[in-house]
Design a protein around this motif. Structure first.
Motif, mmCIF file in Angstrom:
data_model
loop_
_atom_site.group_PDB
_atom_site.id
_atom_site.type_symbol
_atom_site.label_atom_id
_atom_site.label_comp_id
_atom_site.label_asym_id
_atom_site.label_seq_id
_atom_site.Cartn_x
_atom_site.Cartn_y
_atom_site.Cartn_z
ATOM 1 N N MET A 228 41.750 71.395 -0.146
ATOM 2 C CA MET A 228 42.603 72.528 -0.514
ATOM 3 C C MET A 228 43.255 72.303 -1.874
ATOM 4 S SD MET A 228 44.327 73.005 3.274
ATOM 5 C CE MET A 228 45.155 74.569 3.003
ATOM 6 N N VAL A 229 43.631 71.060 -2.155
ATOM 7 C CA VAL A 229 44.239 70.741 -3.446
ATOM 8 C C VAL A 229 43.240 70.986 -4.580
ATOM 9 C CG1 VAL A 229 45.149 68.853 -4.873
ATOM 10 C CG2 VAL A 229 45.895 69.093 -2.486
ATOM 11 N N ILE A 230 42.002 70.590 -4.392
ATOM 12 C CA ILE A 230 40.980 70.806 -5.423
ATOM 13 C C ILE A 230 40.872 72.290 -5.764
ATOM 14 C CG2 ILE A 230 38.492 70.734 -5.870
ATOM 15 C CD1 ILE A 230 38.435 68.084 -4.297
ATOM 16 N N LYS A 231 40.866 73.122 -4.757
ATOM 17 C CA LYS A 231 40.764 74.565 -5.020
ATOM 18 C C LYS A 231 41.994 75.083 -5.748
ATOM 19 C CE LYS A 231 39.783 79.030 -2.904
ATOM 20 N NZ LYS A 231 39.435 79.756 -1.658
ATOM 21 N N GLN A 232 43.161 74.601 -5.354
ATOM 22 C CA GLN A 232 44.389 75.070 -5.989
ATOM 23 C C GLN A 232 44.451 74.661 -7.459
ATOM 24 O OE1 GLN A 232 46.599 77.069 -4.675
ATOM 25 N NE2 GLN A 232 47.957 77.063 -6.467
ATOM 26 N N VAL A 233 44.008 73.448 -7.763
ATOM 27 C CA VAL A 233 44.107 72.930 -9.129
ATOM 28 C C VAL A 233 43.025 73.503 -10.037
ATOM 29 C CG1 VAL A 233 43.931 70.822 -10.543
ATOM 30 C CG2 VAL A 233 45.273 70.814 -8.422
ATOM 31 N N THR A 234 41.821 73.669 -9.513
ATOM 32 C CA THR A 234 40.684 74.075 -10.356
ATOM 33 C C THR A 234 40.346 75.548 -10.268
ATOM 34 O OG1 THR A 234 38.983 73.669 -8.658
ATOM 35 C CG2 THR A 234 39.688 71.784 -9.997
ATOM 36 N N GLY A 235 40.771 76.203 -9.201
ATOM 37 C CA GLY A 235 40.390 77.593 -8.994
ATOM 38 C C GLY A 235 39.020 77.748 -8.378
ATOM 39 N N ARG A 236 38.382 76.630 -8.055
ATOM 40 C CA ARG A 236 37.067 76.648 -7.410
ATOM 41 C C ARG A 236 37.137 75.859 -6.111
ATOM 42 N NH1 ARG A 236 35.678 76.555 -12.954
ATOM 43 N NH2 ARG A 236 36.263 74.362 -13.033
ATOM 44 N N SER A 237 36.275 76.204 -5.169
ATOM 45 C CA SER A 237 36.235 75.476 -3.908
ATOM 46 C C SER A 237 35.838 74.027 -4.151
ATOM 47 C CB SER A 237 35.231 76.128 -2.952
ATOM 48 O OG SER A 237 33.900 75.928 -3.430
ATOM 49 N N TYR A 238 36.184 73.165 -3.197
ATOM 50 C CA TYR A 238 35.785 71.758 -3.341
ATOM 51 C C TYR A 238 34.269 71.631 -3.422
ATOM 52 C CZ TYR A 238 34.931 71.974 1.728
ATOM 53 O OH TYR A 238 34.473 72.320 2.981
ATOM 54 N N ALA A 239 33.541 72.513 -2.738
ATOM 55 C CA ALA A 239 32.079 72.458 -2.788
ATOM 56 C C ALA A 239 31.575 72.790 -4.188
ATOM 57 C CB ALA A 239 31.483 73.416 -1.762
ATOM 58 N N ALA A 240 32.091 73.860 -4.777
ATOM 59 C CA ALA A 240 31.655 74.268 -6.113
ATOM 60 C C ALA A 240 32.062 73.234 -7.161
ATOM 61 C CB ALA A 240 32.234 75.635 -6.457
ATOM 62 N N GLU A 241 33.258 72.694 -7.027
ATOM 63 C CA GLU A 241 33.735 71.726 -8.016
ATOM 64 C C GLU A 241 32.972 70.411 -7.913
ATOM 65 O OE1 GLU A 241 36.243 70.974 -11.319
ATOM 66 O OE2 GLU A 241 35.648 72.798 -10.256
ATOM 67 N N THR A 242 32.652 69.994 -6.698
ATOM 68 C CA THR A 242 31.865 68.772 -6.530
ATOM 69 C C THR A 242 30.457 68.952 -7.070
ATOM 70 O OG1 THR A 242 33.165 68.212 -4.550
ATOM 71 C CG2 THR A 242 31.092 67.039 -4.867
ATOM 72 N N ALA A 243 29.880 70.110 -6.837
ATOM 73 C CA ALA A 243 28.549 70.385 -7.385
ATOM 74 C C ALA A 243 28.576 70.336 -8.903
ATOM 75 C CB ALA A 243 28.053 71.736 -6.897
ATOM 76 N N ARG A 244 29.588 70.913 -9.508
ATOM 77 C CA ARG A 244 29.693 70.962 -10.966
ATOM 78 C C ARG A 244 29.899 69.579 -11.565
ATOM 79 N NH1 ARG A 244 33.400 71.705 -15.198
ATOM 80 N NH2 ARG A 244 35.199 71.299 -13.855
ATOM 81 N N ARG A 245 30.705 68.753 -10.914
ATOM 82 C CA ARG A 245 31.098 67.470 -11.490
ATOM 83 C C ARG A 245 30.184 66.311 -11.097
ATOM 84 N NH1 ARG A 245 36.478 66.706 -13.157
ATOM 85 N NH2 ARG A 245 37.669 68.647 -13.313
#
Length: 396
Positions: A228-245
């Protein structure tokens, strides 16, 4: 979802496939091959498999990145795959009595419990998800978009009641190290994790007795909150942010976050509970950021090798990830150490979800890494797991 000695010959054939570059000599047969079949005979799994990777270079400083291309040997990493399985006649349930004589290479129909595990199979990786989530959080810390000492309520105001002791003690560091005191919300039903939204998971945890803040107590709730923190900080779901990074840069094409999708990508085998129920079709949504990941043997090896070699985190954050003081030596941040009988310490994580158990371990520099899995959630004997890891990582 959780966290060698000489072996007598056993009546089991193991299929081995060594993959190396044409210019490199074939890798020696790893000692772990002799231990792997015990996951079938003693551990009663329908099938087991391992994939080991050894890099052709050694870094001079633990955790340092791989040498630049012009300083690397032309030799490619050496890969070694092995599998063991029960024969078709014994393809009933993981918990059947007796001591069958498993056979390698049998090819029953797709519904047979003895169907072998292929090197390219997709499977559910359970709590290995936590290493990916911790890596993203530490990347955000390196970018100064958050601090590990931040209270959770700075990023998720209102998620916890301000009067709760948990709320005052909760920091991102305490979530990463499982020292928050939050109870574990995670429960499973007949067909896998009970489907809950992240907020419902937190509410379920708050209704349960808390553990002692500051003391290590493994809780899936911690990593649901980090998602939930990842989504709040990045504006993307943890799944999308993990895929990107992580997934895209490392080309982990066999790794995905299925959400509530019940199917596995092809190719895949079958998955069974410890009672023998087929749970290949499973909604992992209730596991969320704590354990929904799907992956492959090769992808997990590549991920942990890159992580420990310093390719995903700056050295400051990698040291934080491997620091176990907060968790009394039990856990770092998304990874944990295991000291083997020979004195070697390996780093990694395990994952257990309905129908699957997987374990990845690697040396501190990421040069040597092993992932093994079974297609059942039958709990692997810790002594047997330790024997398998020692066979791979201890000098012979």
């Amino acid at each position: 979802m959780p966290h060698t000695r000489t072996l007598l010959a056993i009546p089991l054939a193991v299929t081995l496939i060594g993959l190396a570059s044409a210019s490199a000599p074939p890798a020696a047969k790893p000692a772990a091959d002799a231990t792997l079949p015990l996951l079938v005979t003693r551990g009663k799994a329908p099938a087991a498999a391992l994939l080991a990777r050894e890099a052709p270079w050694s870094t001079t400083t633990p955790g340092a990145p791989a040498p630049p291309p012009d300083r690397q040997t032309t030799q490619r990493p050496l890969w070694h795959f092995a599998h063991a399985n029960r024969p078709t006649a014994d393809a009933t349930a993981p918990g059947t009595d007796g001591n069958p004589a498993p056979a390698a290479g049998t090819e029953p129909d797709n519904d047979g419990a003895a169907a072998r595990i292929r090197r390219t199979d997709h499977f559910r990786a359970g709590s290995i998800t936590k290493t990916f989530i911790a890596t993203v959080i530490l990347q955000l810390a390196a970018e100064h978009r958050l601090s590990l000492s931040d209270p959770v309520k700075r990023h998720l105001p209102g998620l916890f009641r301000d009067s709760d002791p948990e709320d005052r003690a909760l920091t991102l560091r305490s979530l990463l190290t499982h020292t928050s005191g939050l109870a574990d919300y995670y429960t499973t039903g007949a067909k896998g994790p009970v489907p809950l939204t992240p907020t419902e998971a937190v509410r379920t945890a708050l209704a349960l007795p808390a553990t002692t803040p500051g003391r290590w107590s493994y809780s899936n709730t911690n990593y649901v909150v980090l998602g939930m923190v990842i989504k709040q900080v990045t504006g993307r779901s943890y799944a999308a942010e993990t895929a990107r990074r992580i997934l895209t840069p490392l080309r982990l094409s066999g790794t995905s976050f299925p959400g509530t999708r019940t199917t596995l990508p092809s190719p895949h085998g079958r998955a069974y509970t410890s009672e023998g129920q087929d749970v290949t079709a499973l909604n992992p949504g209730g596991a969320g950021a704590a354990g929904e990941l799907i992956s492959t043997l090769a992808d997990l090896n590549r991920f942990y090798a890159a992580l420990l070699a310093g390719r995903l985190l700056p050295m400051t954050q990698l040291r934080q990830m491997l620091n176990t003081r907060a968790a009394q030596g039990r856990y770092g941040m998304g990874v944990y150490p295991q000291k083997l009988p020979c004195g070697t310490t390996v780093w990694g994580h395990n994952g257990r979800i309905s129908g699957s158990y997987v374990r990845t371990a690697a040396t501190r520099d990421g040069d040597r890494v092993l992932t093994f899995r079974v297609n059942t959630d039958e709990r692997v004997d810790p002594a047997l797991e330790r024997t398998l890891l020692a066979a791979q990582f201890c000098p012979r």
